[in-house]
Every structure is written in structure tokens, then in C-alpha cells.
Scaffold this motif. Structure first.
Motif, PDB file in Angstrom:
ATOM      1  N   ALA A 186       0.829  -1.204   0.000  1.00 33.03           N
ATOM      2  CA  ALA A 186       0.000   0.000   0.000  1.00 33.03           C
ATOM      3  C   ALA A 186       0.865   1.257   0.000  1.00 33.03           C
ATOM      4  CB  ALA A 186      -0.930  -0.005   1.210  1.00 33.03           C
ATOM      5  N   TYR A 187       1.941   1.238   0.774  1.00 23.94           N
ATOM      6  CA  TYR A 187       2.846   2.385   0.811  1.00 23.94           C
ATOM      7  C   TYR A 187       3.516   2.602  -0.541  1.00 23.94           C
ATOM      8  CZ  TYR A 187       7.179   4.948   1.528  1.00 23.94           C
ATOM      9  OH  TYR A 187       8.220   5.824   1.387  1.00 23.94           O
ATOM     10  N   ASP A 188       4.004   1.533  -1.145  1.00 26.52           N
ATOM     11  CA  ASP A 188       4.685   1.660  -2.437  1.00 26.52           C
ATOM     12  C   ASP A 188       3.761   2.291  -3.480  1.00 26.52           C
ATOM     13  OD1 ASP A 188       6.811   0.429  -1.223  1.00 26.52           O
ATOM     14  OD2 ASP A 188       6.626  -1.468  -2.309  1.00 26.52           O
ATOM     15  N   ALA A 189       2.518   1.833  -3.495  1.00 29.69           N
ATOM     16  CA  ALA A 189       1.559   2.372  -4.468  1.00 29.69           C
ATOM     17  C   ALA A 189       1.264   3.844  -4.188  1.00 29.69           C
ATOM     18  CB  ALA A 189       0.273   1.551  -4.437  1.00 29.69           C
ATOM     19  N   ALA A 190       1.085   4.182  -2.921  1.00 31.01           N
ATOM     20  CA  ALA A 190       0.784   5.563  -2.549  1.00 31.01           C
ATOM     21  C   ALA A 190       1.960   6.488  -2.873  1.00 31.01           C
ATOM     22  CB  ALA A 190       0.450   5.636  -1.060  1.00 31.01           C
ATOM     23  N   TYR A 191       3.151   6.028  -2.603  1.00 28.98           N
ATOM     24  CA  TYR A 191       4.370   6.790  -2.875  1.00 28.98           C
ATOM     25  C   TYR A 191       4.490   7.094  -4.371  1.00 28.98           C
ATOM     26  CZ  TYR A 191       9.546   7.459  -2.877  1.00 28.98           C
ATOM     27  OH  TYR A 191      10.834   7.914  -3.023  1.00 28.98           O
ATOM     28  N   GLY A 192       4.234   6.098  -5.186  1.00 32.15           N
ATOM     29  CA  GLY A 192       4.305   6.296  -6.636  1.00 32.15           C
ATOM     30  C   GLY A 192       3.281   7.307  -7.125  1.00 32.15           C
ATOM     31  N   ARG A 193       2.065   7.213  -6.621  1.00 30.80           N
ATOM     32  CA  ARG A 193       1.008   8.153  -7.028  1.00 30.80           C
ATOM     33  C   ARG A 193       1.350   9.584  -6.617  1.00 30.80           C
ATOM     34  NH1 ARG A 193      -4.851   5.971  -5.263  1.00 30.80           N
ATOM     35  NH2 ARG A 193      -5.369   8.077  -6.037  1.00 30.80           N
ATOM     36  N   LEU A 194       1.848   9.743  -5.395  1.00 33.01           N
ATOM     37  CA  LEU A 194       2.164  11.081  -4.892  1.00 33.01           C
ATOM     38  C   LEU A 194       3.216  11.761  -5.753  1.00 33.01           C
ATOM     39  CD1 LEU A 194       2.184  13.383  -2.791  1.00 33.01           C
ATOM     40  CD2 LEU A 194       3.854  12.022  -1.491  1.00 33.01           C
ATOM     41  N   PHE A 195       4.325  11.076  -6.015  1.00 36.41           N
ATOM     42  CA  PHE A 195       5.405  11.742  -6.735  1.00 36.41           C
ATOM     43  C   PHE A 195       5.122  11.873  -8.225  1.00 36.41           C
ATOM     44  CE2 PHE A 195       7.516  10.995  -2.719  1.00 36.41           C
ATOM     45  CZ  PHE A 195       8.164  12.210  -2.548  1.00 36.41           C
ATOM     46  N   THR A 196       4.253  11.026  -8.752  1.00 37.47           N
ATOM     47  CA  THR A 196       3.785  11.254 -10.124  1.00 37.47           C
ATOM     48  C   THR A 196       3.032  12.569 -10.202  1.00 37.47           C
ATOM     49  OG1 THR A 196       3.656   8.890 -10.656  1.00 37.47           O
ATOM     50  CG2 THR A 196       2.267  10.378 -11.946  1.00 37.47           C
ATOM     51  N   ALA A 197       2.196  12.839  -9.209  1.00 37.23           N
ATOM     52  CA  ALA A 197       1.427  14.084  -9.182  1.00 37.23           C
ATOM     53  C   ALA A 197       2.331  15.291  -8.953  1.00 37.23           C
ATOM     54  CB  ALA A 197       0.356  14.015  -8.104  1.00 37.23           C
ATOM     55  N   LEU A 198       3.316  15.169  -8.077  1.00 41.29           N
ATOM     56  CA  LEU A 198       4.225  16.283  -7.836  1.00 41.29           C
ATOM     57  C   LEU A 198       5.058  16.602  -9.081  1.00 41.29           C
ATOM     58  CD1 LEU A 198       5.387  15.524  -4.186  1.00 41.29           C
ATOM     59  CD2 LEU A 198       3.796  17.302  -4.938  1.00 41.29           C
ATOM     60  N   ASP A 199       5.445  15.575  -9.813  1.00 44.51           N
ATOM     61  CA  ASP A 199       6.158  15.806 -11.076  1.00 44.51           C
ATOM     62  C   ASP A 199       5.261  16.512 -12.086  1.00 44.51           C
ATOM     63  OD1 ASP A 199       8.461  14.607 -10.116  1.00 44.51           O
ATOM     64  OD2 ASP A 199       7.999  12.639 -10.981  1.00 44.51           O
ATOM     65  N   HIS A 237       8.076  12.137   8.597  1.00 46.62           N
ATOM     66  CA  HIS A 237       7.036  11.481   9.391  1.00 46.62           C
ATOM     67  C   HIS A 237       6.157  10.576   8.550  1.00 46.62           C
ATOM     68  CE1 HIS A 237       4.319  11.071  12.778  1.00 46.62           C
ATOM     69  NE2 HIS A 237       3.311  11.642  12.131  1.00 46.62           N
ATOM     70  N   PHE A 238       5.817  11.021   7.331  1.00 48.48           N
ATOM     71  CA  PHE A 238       4.956  10.243   6.445  1.00 48.48           C
ATOM     72  C   PHE A 238       5.740   9.470   5.381  1.00 48.48           C
ATOM     73  CE2 PHE A 238       0.558  12.555   6.819  1.00 48.48           C
ATOM     74  CZ  PHE A 238       0.408  12.033   8.092  1.00 48.48           C
ATOM     75  N   LYS A 239       7.060   9.502   5.464  1.00 49.42           N
ATOM     76  CA  LYS A 239       7.918   8.725   4.545  1.00 49.42           C
ATOM     77  C   LYS A 239       7.744   9.120   3.074  1.00 49.42           C
ATOM     78  CE  LYS A 239       7.457   4.745   7.676  1.00 49.42           C
ATOM     79  NZ  LYS A 239       6.296   5.288   8.430  1.00 49.42           N
ATOM     80  N   CYS A 240       7.454  10.400   2.840  1.00 45.65           N
ATOM     81  CA  CYS A 240       7.323  10.922   1.469  1.00 45.65           C
ATOM     82  C   CYS A 240       8.694  11.463   1.059  1.00 45.65           C
ATOM     83  CB  CYS A 240       6.265  12.014   1.411  1.00 45.65           C
ATOM     84  SG  CYS A 240       4.627  11.486   1.968  1.00 45.65           S
ATOM     85  N   ASN A 241       9.661  10.571   0.937  1.00 48.69           N
ATOM     86  CA  ASN A 241      11.052  11.010   0.951  1.00 48.69           C
ATOM     87  C   ASN A 241      11.843  10.749  -0.329  1.00 48.69           C
ATOM     88  OD1 ASN A 241      11.185   8.250   1.214  1.00 48.69           O
ATOM     89  ND2 ASN A 241      12.438   8.235   3.058  1.00 48.69           N
ATOM     90  N   ARG A 242      11.176  10.719  -1.472  1.00 55.67           N
ATOM     91  CA  ARG A 242      11.960  10.660  -2.719  1.00 55.67           C
ATOM     92  C   ARG A 242      12.824  11.904  -2.837  1.00 55.67           C
ATOM     93  NH1 ARG A 242       9.420  11.166  -8.668  1.00 55.67           N
ATOM     94  NH2 ARG A 242      10.004  13.350  -8.283  1.00 55.67           N
ATOM     95  N   GLN A 243      12.250  13.039  -2.475  1.00 55.00           N
ATOM     96  CA  GLN A 243      12.989  14.290  -2.410  1.00 55.00           C
ATOM     97  C   GLN A 243      12.189  15.270  -1.570  1.00 55.00           C
ATOM     98  OE1 GLN A 243      11.924  14.192  -6.677  1.00 55.00           O
ATOM     99  NE2 GLN A 243      12.605  16.329  -6.655  1.00 55.00           N
ATOM    100  N   LEU A 245      10.702  19.128  -0.688  1.00 61.88           N
ATOM    101  CA  LEU A 245      10.107  20.183  -1.504  1.00 61.88           C
ATOM    102  C   LEU A 245      11.187  21.108  -2.048  1.00 61.88           C
ATOM    103  CD1 LEU A 245       7.660  21.769  -2.601  1.00 61.88           C
ATOM    104  CD2 LEU A 245       7.627  23.015  -0.422  1.00 61.88           C
ATOM    105  N   ASP A 246      12.172  21.445  -1.237  1.00 64.15           N
ATOM    106  CA  ASP A 246      13.188  22.388  -1.700  1.00 64.15           C
ATOM    107  C   ASP A 246      14.155  21.774  -2.706  1.00 64.15           C
ATOM    108  OD1 ASP A 246      15.019  20.940  -0.154  1.00 64.15           O
ATOM    109  OD2 ASP A 246      15.210  22.487   1.390  1.00 64.15           O
ATOM    110  N   GLU A 247      13.886  20.521  -3.110  1.00 64.23           N
ATOM    111  CA  GLU A 247      14.644  19.885  -4.190  1.00 64.23           C
ATOM    112  C   GLU A 247      13.839  19.828  -5.495  1.00 64.23           C
ATOM    113  OE1 GLU A 247      17.331  17.081  -1.201  1.00 64.23           O
ATOM    114  OE2 GLU A 247      15.566  16.235  -2.194  1.00 64.23           O
ATOM    115  N   PHE A 248      12.626  20.386  -5.469  1.00 55.10           N
ATOM    116  CA  PHE A 248      11.832  20.596  -6.684  1.00 55.10           C
ATOM    117  C   PHE A 248      12.036  22.055  -7.094  1.00 55.10           C
ATOM    118  CE2 PHE A 248       9.370  17.028  -4.957  1.00 55.10           C
ATOM    119  CZ  PHE A 248       8.969  16.331  -6.096  1.00 55.10           C
ATOM    120  N   PRO A 249      12.817  22.370  -8.090  1.00 56.17           N
ATOM    121  CA  PRO A 249      13.121  23.774  -8.391  1.00 56.17           C
ATOM    122  C   PRO A 249      11.884  24.636  -8.625  1.00 56.17           C
ATOM    123  CG  PRO A 249      14.572  22.316  -9.628  1.00 56.17           C
ATOM    124  CD  PRO A 249      13.549  21.444  -8.975  1.00 56.17           C
ATOM    125  N   VAL A 250      10.937  24.139  -9.399  1.00 56.68           N
ATOM    126  CA  VAL A 250       9.767  24.949  -9.742  1.00 56.68           C
ATOM    127  C   VAL A 250       8.760  24.985  -8.593  1.00 56.68           C
ATOM    128  CG1 VAL A 250       7.810  25.174 -11.326  1.00 56.68           C
ATOM    129  CG2 VAL A 250      10.071  24.547 -12.214  1.00 56.68           C
TER     130      VAL A 250
END
Length: 349
Positions: A186-199, A237-243, A245-250
Motif C-alpha cells: 500500500a505504501y509503495d503504491a501511494a508513494y508512486g502516485r504522490l510523486f507522479t502528481a508532484l512531477d 514522518h509520512f515517509k514521502c522522501n523521494r525528495q 520540496l526544496d529539491e523541486f526547483p519549480v
């Protein structure tokens, strides 16, 4: 945000909110009436923060009063820990649950903020956070300040609806799916969805200053409440740690641009945000230790987003001075001064 514990194999938010609306015609039994209603919120909660921001942006402070709960709560209810004696000075209650049960005895679902309470009866009117801010923008126009921005413009609504839906499902709620996932799958799927949206957001905001173009709208309010919590809470805390926010330039420049605009950053209390997540969610942070970092002074750095053109308030103006009772303490936000005003305000064009 509701009081209580959330962990389950795949997190699903209970979206069964009280559907009543406060409208001009009073069709649900709740007519627009200055001074009648109290917005009960908590600066710690992202859903409540959007209501605080919209109320300030539209200048409704003298029309709809604000009651603030403390940053932590028990499994039973949000409480008025910040008020003398732990009692809301207008409603005269120690727990938000009291207003819910005044109208719905033995209310069966979570006690959530934001909520609007009818001061006359002491009863909760609605806790539908999504509809609430749209109604502030459309049903309360007779009482908005001169120069209030149009946050829900008619000509953009068709385009805005899917954008706001994706921001909600994939980002606002997406971080919770990561944090409260009960299985690795469940975490893996949620993580993928989140960072797809942030991209996707990173790409969308490359050539436009705001989500819908040249001026800010409700869509921007909805996104910023998650972005301000990302590095202090969601990344670790929520393990949303691919990067971070301050590593997303835009996205990082966009977030700073909004944060430094009156009505946004001057409502943010980073201390309460961290206290809430790290102390309340003992199932994922058993010690209750609140981290000292990260360094948040980088929110004060110039964004450079004005080069894209546009202006935050369109033909309108920035909101005025914050009432002393509603100021965020200077020690809780590096961007505010002792008078509660932003000290790093973006140039309003």
C-alpha cells in the motif's frame, strides 16, 4: 482533519461530511448573516488552514469569527487548549465535539476541523471543508472586503475542477496514504502516485505563475497547505522522501511565492504543525518526540516567480492588517514580524 488513529492496510479517508451549506437564500436553513457563525479551525490542520487563508484573503474576519483549537487532540475531540480555561470564549465549550453533539447526539463519525458553528444555537452547521471555502468565495460576496480576489472565477471553473480534484486525491490526500499505509504494498503504491502528481505539478508550473495562470485561485490555496507541511512533516514522518520540496526547483519557487504573499504565509504556524503530527500520531511516532528541524528560514528566500508575469490578486488588492488576536507568534514562523505581518512580502504587481 479528524481526531483519532488512522493506520490501516490501505488508507481511505472518510469523506461523509455534514453537507449543509450557508447560502444567500438560506435554502439549507442557514442564511448568510454577519456575526452569526464561528469558524472553528486549527492551524495545525491542512484542511482547516485553507479555510483560515480564504477567510483572510476575502476579508471576512469581521463577518465570520474564528475559534482556534490547540495543535494536539485526543481520540475524542479537538479541544480549545489555547483559550483561557480551555473554553472557547464565544461558544463556551471546551471541546468541538460539544457543538457536533448539540445538533447530532452521539455523532457517529470523526470530530473534524474546520467546522462552522451557529453561535445562536451552539450547533455545528457543516464540516464540509471543500465546499466551505467555495461558499466563502461565492455566497459571502456582499460582505467581502473591497479588493477581494475572485478565487473561484466562473470562466475557469470547468478547467479548475479536474486540477483541484487531482491536487486533492493525489497530493493533499496522497501524503496521508503514504503516512498511514499499513502494508509495504500500500505504501509503495501511494508513494508512486504522490510523486507522479508532484512531477506533473512541477511541469505545469514551469510556464505559469499560478495553477490556473496569471492570478491565484482556490486551487493554489489547496496546494500550498500541503506544500508548507512537506519538509517539516511529510518528508520524514509520512515517509514521502523521494525528495524534499526544496529539491523541486519549480514547486519550491512557487511555494515561496505564495507563502510570501499576504494571506498565505502569515497564517502558517510551523510549530503547531509539527507538534500536531509528531505528538498525535503515536502509532507512527511512539515516542512523541518533535524534531527541531528543518531550518525554515529558506522560506524567506526570493522566488523569482514574478518574472513569469501575472499578479496574485488580479484587479484586487492584498488583505490588510491582521487582528492582534489572530497573529501567528514570530517564533513560530521565520517570515513574520512582531506585528504578525509578513516581513518578506512578494512585490504585488
Amino acid at each position: 482533519m479528524a481526531a483519532g488513529s488512522y493506520v490501516e492496510p490501505s488508507y481511505e479517508r472518510d469523506t461523509r461530511y455534514i453537507p449543509d451549506r450557508i447560502t444567500r437564500d438560506g435554502s439549507d436553513g442557514w442564511p448568510v448573516e454577519p456575526g452569526r457563525y464561528r469558524l472553528v479551525a486549527a492551524r495545525a490542520c491542512p484542511w482547516a488552514s485553507r479555510a483560515i487563508m480564504v477567510r483572510r484573503l476575502l476579508g471576512l474576519e469581521d463577518v465570520i469569527s474564528l475559534g482556534l483549537c490547540g495543535p494536539t487532540h485526543d481520540a475524542d475531540s479537538w479541544t480549545f487548549d489555547l483559550d483561557p480555561g480551555g473554553v472557547d470564549p464565544v461558544l463556551g465549550i471546551p471541546r468541538l465535539k460539544d457543538a457536533y453533539e448539540k445538533r447530532f447526539p452521539s455523532y457517529p463519525r470523526g470530530i473534524t476541523v474546520p467546522a462552522i458553528v451557529d453561535v445562536l444555537s451552539g450547533q455545528v452547521v457543516t464540516n464540509d471543508f471543500a465546499r466551505m471555502t467555495l461558499d466563502f468565495a461565492t455566497e459571502w460576496t456582499d460582505y467581502q472586503r473591497a479588493g477581494a480576489p475572485d478565487l473561484w472565477p466562473v470562466d475557469l471553473r470547468e478547467e479548475m475542477a479536474p486540477v483541484m480534484r487531482r491536487v486533492y486525491t493525489e497530493v493533499n490526500n496522497g501524503v496521508y496514504r503514504c503516512g498511514f499505509a499499513g502494508t509495504q504494498e500500500a505504501y509503495d503504491a501511494a508513494y508512486g502516485r504522490l510523486f507522479t502528481a508532484l512531477d506533473w505539478l512541477e511541469d505545469r508550473l514551469t510556464t505559469r505563475r499560478y495553477l490556473m495562470g496569471e492570478h491565484l485561485t482556490c486551487a493554489d490555496v489547496r496546494l500550498l497547505t500541503t506544500l508548507v507541511r512537506f519538509d517539516p512533516v511529510y518528508h520524514g514522518h509520512f515517509k514521502c522522501n523521494r525528495q524534499k520540496l526544496d529539491e523541486f526547483p519549480v514547486l519550491w519557487a512557487y511555494a515561496r511565492d505564495l507563502f510570501q504573499t499576504p494571506g498565505f504565509g502569515d497564517t502558517v504556524d510551523f510549530v503547531q504543525i509539527k507538534q500536531h503530527y509528531y505528538r498525535v500520531h503515536r502509532d507512527i511516532n511512539p515516542t512523541g518526540i518533535v524534531p527541531l528541524g528543518p531550518d525554515l528560514t529558506n522560506w524567506c528566500e526570493p522566488s523569482g516567480r514574478e518574472a513569469l508575469g501575472g499578479s496574485p490578486f488580479g484587479h484586487g488588492t492584498a488583505p490588510g492588517e491582521i487582528a492582534p488576536a489572530e497573529r501567528v507568534p514570530q517564533a513560530h514562523n521565520p517570515a513574520v514580524g512582531p506585528d504578525g505581518e509578513l516581513i518578506v512580502t512578494q512585490r504585488i504587481r
